[in-house]
Design an enzyme around this catalytic site. Structure first.
Site, short mmCIF file in Angstrom:
data_model
loop_
_atom_site.label_atom_id
_atom_site.label_comp_id
_atom_site.label_asym_id
_atom_site.label_seq_id
_atom_site.Cartn_x
_atom_site.Cartn_y
_atom_site.Cartn_z
N GLU A 117 0.82 -1.22 0.00
CA GLU A 117 0.00 0.00 0.00
C GLU A 117 0.85 1.26 0.00
OE1 GLU A 117 -2.68 -3.23 0.94
OE2 GLU A 117 -0.72 -2.67 1.78
N HIS A 167 -9.52 -5.63 10.89
CA HIS A 167 -10.17 -5.41 9.61
C HIS A 167 -11.53 -4.76 9.76
CE1 HIS A 167 -7.18 -8.50 8.75
NE2 HIS A 167 -7.30 -8.22 7.46
#
Length: 459
Positions: free
Chosen positions: A192, A261
């Site tokens: 990322e 998450h």
């Protein structure tokens, strides 16, 4: 009140599966965590656990049934003292209790009418009267928004993990590779920090990237690129160089994906000058706001929700549907209390508004749509009418978006308030993995109703 048991998903991309076997029969008593059924696809098998205690009142989908859609109602769980006759009546009238009397010691309490009030959707001023509508899932709306903008502007491209060959981890980019080629739909390595920096650099050079994160939890790896590069460049360059870029992907809780998450980052990004932060609820929100975000010259954080991807809504059937960033929508008109939410929080809010109507409480529901810039004027106008406000969100309470709304309301409309401002949020704990604990950590419709009863003095 009976609890609906829904068909769960084995994976983020699952849309349907087979209900292989019921392990409990109608009339069996279950507790939270009991395995009640098995579902399967061609790749995996999963046990379905009860999320609450009660009696399995009605099995709606027999075992062996194929092609059961995710989130389809498969059974109904009855609470203590309820029987099967409550199932049908609960669907038609979710709130059958009589309205509680207003507290005698509260002089500002509104009179609670004995008869239910009408809770109807409000007109959207952004959609002209008579506009043809069609059904669309949020997933389809997002895909169509990107495809339309990529056709309109050759500088727009999509990049992220699995967006091309796999067509998106959640199938949001389905079909884009075939239409626009690998030059404009780019699979990236699992880094990322790296591909976000590449996207920010491309934006500074004049392109218009759409950077997809598989989840915004992973964007933490790229926070320096988002905050210090994308958000601050326009100011630090004296307006000479900007970053027209969209960062999008699922945000917040899904279903049993654990603490790492499940976090909602709306207030994190809303804290930063230079960023715009959008959190859509419906398919119309998703399409209209994503198109606006892609056209915006500033970096935009576009926070979606995995659970909403498969939900269907009516959406305008027009060639170029764009919504303004920074403008809230009044979803329901009301007179007794203002309910403010956004994103998936709207699911609790609208259901609570319907049940409150059955109790004689008229709730005005505001869908913020955008977190930064915040349309506080729409909220204030409603509060000046109702005198009461409750905010609803899944994020943690500390330094939340609700905190900012509460401050601005008391600052600018204190004299109009007839009760304290209340908020319904996720609990102040990391998200549990266990289904029964996850349910307790998230807001619920009963919590919204109890908050409204408190501010209307009808508890």
């Amino acid at each position: 009140m009976p609890i609906d048991i829904l068909m769960p998903a084995l994976s983020p991309t699952m849309e349907e599966g087979k209900l292989a076997k019921w392990l409990k029969a109608e009339g069996d008593t279950v507790t939270a965590g009991d395995v009640i059924a098995e579902i399967e696809t061609d790749k995996a098998t999963m046990e379905v656990e009860a999320v609450d205690e009660g009696t399995l009142g009605k099995i709606l989908v027999p075992e062996g049934t194929d092609n059961v859609k995710v989130n389809e109602k498969i059974a109904v769980l009855l609470g203590e003292g309820e029987d099967a006759s409550a199932i049908d009546t609960s669907a038609a009238a979710p709130a059958a209790a009589a309205p509680a009397p207003a507290a005698a010691e509260a002089p500002s309490a509104p009179a609670a009418p004995a008869a239910p009030v009408v809770s109807e959707p409000a007109d959207d001023p952004e959609i002209p009267a008579g506009t043809a509508m069609k059904s669309s899932t949020v997933r389809e709306a997002l895909r169509d928004a990107m495809a339309e903008e990529m056709r309109r502007d050759g500088d727009v491209f999509v990049m992220g993990e699995e967006v091309a060959e796999y067509q998106g981890a959640y199938k949001i980019t389905q079909g884009l590779l075939d239409e626009f080629s690998a030059k404009r739909v780019i699979d990236t390595p699992i880094t990322e920090h790296g591909f976000t920096g590449l996207g920010v650099g491309a934006a500074m050079a004049g392109l218009k990237p759409i950077v997809e994160f598989m989840t915004f939890n992973f964007a933490m790896q790229a926070i320096d690129q988002i905050i210090n590069s994308a958000a601050k460049t326009l100011y630090m360059s004296g307006g000479q160089m900007g970053a027209p870029i969209v960062f999008r992907g699922p945000n917040g809780a899904a279903a049993r994906v654990g603490a790492q998450h499940s976090q909602d980052y709306a207030s994190w990004y809303a804290h930063v000058p230079g960023l715009k932060v959008v959190q859509p609820y419906s398919a119309a929100d998703a399409k209209g706001l994503l198109k606006a975000a892609i056209r915006d010259p500033n970096p935009v954080i576009f926070l979606e929700n995995e659970i909403l991807y498969g939900h269907s809504f009516e959406i305008p059937d027009v060639d170029d549907f764009v919504l303004p960033i920074g403008k809230a929508k009044v979803e329901r008109g009301g007179t007794d209390v203002t309910l403010v939410s956004w994103g998936i929080g709207m699911t609790y809010t609208l259901q609570a508004a319907d049940e409150l109507a059955g109790l004689g409480i008229s709730a005005e529901v505001i869908n913020l749509r955008t977190i930064r810039p915040l349309d506080i004027e729409t909220v204030l106008a409603s509060v000046r009418k109702t005198g009461r406000i409750v905010t609803i969100e899944e994020a943690f309470p500390m330094c939340s978006v609700s905190s900012e709304i509460a401050y601005q309301v008391q600052e600018q409309a204190f004299d109009y308030l007839d009760a304290p401002i209340l908020r319904v949020t996720g609990k102040d704990v990391p998200m549990p993995y266990a289904a029964n604990l996850e349910k307790l950590a998230l807001p619920s419709v009963p919590e919204v109703i109890e908050a409204v009863k408190a501010v209307t003095y009808t508890a």
